[in-house]
Design a protein around this motif. Structure first.
Motif, short mmCIF file in Angstrom:
data_model
loop_
_atom_site.label_atom_id
_atom_site.label_comp_id
_atom_site.label_asym_id
_atom_site.label_seq_id
_atom_site.Cartn_x
_atom_site.Cartn_y
_atom_site.Cartn_z
N LYS A 3 61.05 53.03 25.64
CA LYS A 3 60.11 53.04 24.50
C LYS A 3 59.39 51.70 24.35
CE LYS A 3 62.46 56.45 21.60
NZ LYS A 3 63.86 56.28 22.12
N CYS A 4 59.93 50.66 24.97
CA CYS A 4 59.30 49.34 24.93
C CYS A 4 59.04 48.87 26.36
CB CYS A 4 60.20 48.33 24.20
SG CYS A 4 59.56 46.64 24.27
N ALA A 5 57.78 48.51 26.62
CA ALA A 5 57.43 47.94 27.92
C ALA A 5 56.89 46.55 27.70
CB ALA A 5 56.37 48.81 28.62
N ILE A 6 57.26 45.62 28.57
CA ILE A 6 56.84 44.23 28.40
C ILE A 6 56.34 43.67 29.73
CG2 ILE A 6 59.20 43.32 28.73
CD1 ILE A 6 58.44 41.31 26.41
N ILE A 7 55.23 42.98 29.68
CA ILE A 7 54.70 42.31 30.86
C ILE A 7 54.38 40.86 30.47
CG2 ILE A 7 53.71 44.38 31.91
CD1 ILE A 7 50.99 43.53 30.83
N TYR A 8 54.23 40.01 31.46
CA TYR A 8 53.89 38.63 31.14
C TYR A 8 53.01 38.01 32.22
CZ TYR A 8 57.58 37.38 34.47
OH TYR A 8 58.36 37.25 35.61
N THR A 9 52.30 36.95 31.84
CA THR A 9 51.62 36.11 32.82
C THR A 9 52.02 34.67 32.55
OG1 THR A 9 49.68 35.71 31.41
CG2 THR A 9 49.61 37.64 32.85
N THR A 10 52.15 33.91 33.63
CA THR A 10 52.48 32.49 33.51
C THR A 10 51.29 31.66 33.98
OG1 THR A 10 53.31 32.38 35.75
CG2 THR A 10 54.89 32.98 34.02
N ILE A 11 51.31 30.39 33.61
CA ILE A 11 50.25 29.49 34.07
C ILE A 11 50.26 29.43 35.60
CG2 ILE A 11 49.51 27.08 34.11
CD1 ILE A 11 50.73 26.99 31.17
N ALA A 12 51.48 29.48 36.16
CA ALA A 12 51.59 29.45 37.63
C ALA A 12 50.87 30.65 38.24
CB ALA A 12 53.07 29.46 38.02
N MET A 13 51.05 31.85 37.64
CA MET A 13 50.38 33.04 38.16
C MET A 13 48.87 32.87 38.07
SD MET A 13 52.89 35.86 36.40
CE MET A 13 51.83 37.30 36.61
N GLN A 14 48.41 32.37 36.91
CA GLN A 14 46.97 32.17 36.75
C GLN A 14 46.43 31.21 37.80
OE1 GLN A 14 46.81 31.92 32.05
NE2 GLN A 14 44.74 31.86 32.90
N ASN A 15 47.17 30.11 38.01
CA ASN A 15 46.71 29.12 38.99
C ASN A 15 46.69 29.71 40.40
OD1 ASN A 15 46.51 27.38 36.86
ND2 ASN A 15 48.46 26.33 37.29
N ALA A 16 47.75 30.50 40.70
CA ALA A 16 47.85 31.08 42.04
C ALA A 16 46.60 31.91 42.36
CB ALA A 16 49.10 31.95 42.14
N LEU A 17 46.06 32.60 41.33
CA LEU A 17 44.87 33.44 41.55
C LEU A 17 43.61 32.76 41.05
CD1 LEU A 17 46.25 36.91 40.46
CD2 LEU A 17 46.03 35.99 42.76
N ASN A 18 43.80 31.51 40.54
CA ASN A 18 42.67 30.79 39.98
C ASN A 18 41.94 31.69 38.97
OD1 ASN A 18 40.38 29.23 39.59
ND2 ASN A 18 39.47 29.91 41.54
N ALA A 19 42.75 32.31 38.10
CA ALA A 19 42.24 33.29 37.14
C ALA A 19 41.91 32.63 35.81
CB ALA A 19 43.28 34.39 36.92
N GLY A 20 40.71 32.90 35.30
CA GLY A 20 40.28 32.39 34.00
C GLY A 20 40.48 33.44 32.93
#
Lengths: 315, 315
Positions: free
Chosen positions: A216-233
């Motif tokens: 009933k509960c789903a959780i996802i996350y993003t880290t700064i490391a993940m953002q940097n890895a993809l250079n995602a803004g």
């Protein structure tokens, strides 16, 4: 603080000039759409008005500013749009929190201590209120105004999909289309276009998905490391919050985004009447019944644990 | 074959009885929505009518049949809804192709040789035509009818997102909401809910994505082996066609789905005015300007090569 009607708000806008229009931090389509629509309408009446963008204008919304340039004047009247709480003024909090003359919003949780407050929580988007105001002021809905209002109405309803959508939302959309809003260009930008970087980010985020409370509960996350890895803004990060709630059986969908300041920006989306605003208020946040947010200080595991515990209590 | 007006279609429905309402194969929300809405309306007028579902009713649409049961009567009048070509009658082609009394459709490419034909390609969904017809017949839009019509209007416009959406589409949605349609339940089913199996299928499909024509053409595919591996049925497969067009820069998004009969069901979605219907007509298919389909016999590589070659010629 005085609660006022739409007609009173109209008179205040008509009799004042030199407006600063405040938006909330992490600006979304509704606050940005309200601000540009109101600004263009006031300028069309020969008044001076500027939009105070809270942070950077998301590049995806740059089409709203194509015909916009800051004007030079001494600010005399301060209007906040779609701002539920002065905390959301972020970097502008100190400068403006005690100087808001008119607060226009649709959040039931609104707690802005402005001189005058107009909150209509029956509106799916604050842009619905601005639309009524502009019509009441007798200003023609130009293409620029229509584009701005459509942006707010469509983004706050997930393109007329969410439960907050009303018959009136659809009628406003119809009017805006007849006023020449470029609805498809706007929908493609906001709902149909993914950069390859965003696609990669989504797939990385799916790998973080965990289920609790017997699904009933789903959780996802993003880290700064993940953002940097993809250079995602911010553009790549945006929209991720809708992912966990989409899974069949999920009543509470939680998205955690690590920020540079050591906090996690948490977005909560709920189904079946579970109150996301109440959920987030436990952590000093708020928003709407089915879509709210909060910020929590801490490391990934401890913040995740706090959220799962709260979900277990609610479910 | 006689092209008729909405009022003529209304009279034909009023003066006839014992209806069989035909839908197209691989039934989607529009053909199913049209059929149930028209069927319920005719029954509300005391007439006998049955929906002829072409294949299995997708489980996601089962809510439309909750108050439906086949009636016993000798069929006297045959109406096809949202059927652009008798080929799309699939298993019912032989039985009905020369016996269609009234063809109601919104496909510009419609080529059904029915006794009477009403095609309005200005409508985003065939359900918009059915909505006008039911109102013209003076039948009250019940909740069941509203749910059926909303299903067609919302699914054929991607929840009011696609370029085919009009101001009139929004006004119809507003009316249907006021007639009590359960729009959010329907939107969640059609736009917001993913089974975990579907999530897995999407991620598997992303792995097949290839780009051609310097990123202007994206192509994905599913094989029977992939479906079996995830034990994925039609519900899991549905909606995949919208994936490739979503990628930034893509003008032609192609989805190939391997079928048991040795053909690939090909869905083509286009941007920036590239004609998907023209593209698919090269392979004996058709549909709408931005969303069309066709079936091609052959193995994965050869079918993919034919499609890429066609894309290169178009782009």
């Amino acid at each position: 603080m005085k609660k006022i009607t739409l007609l009173e708000a109209k008179s205040l806008l008509l009799k004042n000039d030199n407006f600063h229009i405040l938006t909330h931090r992490y600006p979304d389509g509704d606050t940005i759409g309200c601000a540009f629509a109101l600004c263009y309408a006031l300028r069309d009446m020969g008044k001076k008005a500027n939009v105070i963008i809270n942070g950077k204008l998301p590049t995806k919304f740059s089409y709203l500013a194509e015909n916009y340039a800051d004007q030079n004047f001494l600010e005399q009247y301060v209007v906040s749009v779609d701002v539920a709480d002065v905390k959301l003024l972020g970097e502008y909090k100190e400068e403006y929190e005690n100087r808001i003359d008119l607060c226009l919003d649709h959040h039931a949780s609104n707690c802005v201590e402005a001189e005058n407050v107009l909150v209509d929580s029956s509106c799916a988007a604050a842009c619905e209120i601005i639309h009524e105001l502009i019509k009441a002021m007798g200003v023609e809905i130009t293409k620029d105004i229509a584009n701005a209002l459509y942006t707010g109405v469509s983004t706050d309803t997930g393109c007329f999909c969410y439960s907050n959508t009303t018959a009136s939302t659809h009628r406003i959309a119809a009017e805006l289309m007849e006023s020449g809003c470029e609805f498809y260009k706007i929908n493609r930008i906001n709902f149909e276009t993914k950069t390859r970087a965003k696609l990669k980010m989504e797939r990385m985020v799916y790998d973080t998905m965990e289920f609790y409370c017997s699904g009933k509960c789903a959780i996802i996350y993003t880290t700064i490391a993940m953002q940097n890895a993809l250079n995602a803004g911010d553009d790549e990060m945006e929209g991720l919050a809708s992912i966990p709630r989409q899974i069949e059986g999920v009543k509470i969908g939680i998205t955690m985004r690590e920020k540079e300041d050591g906090t996690f920006k948490v977005s909560v989306r709920t189904n079946d009447g579970i109150n996301a605003c109440e959920f987030c208020s436990r952590f000093g946040g708020g928003g709407h019944v089915a879509a709210s947010g909060c910020s929590i200080k801490g490391d990934l595991q401890s913040v995740k644990y706090m959220l799962i515990k709260a979900a277990e209590e609610v479910l």
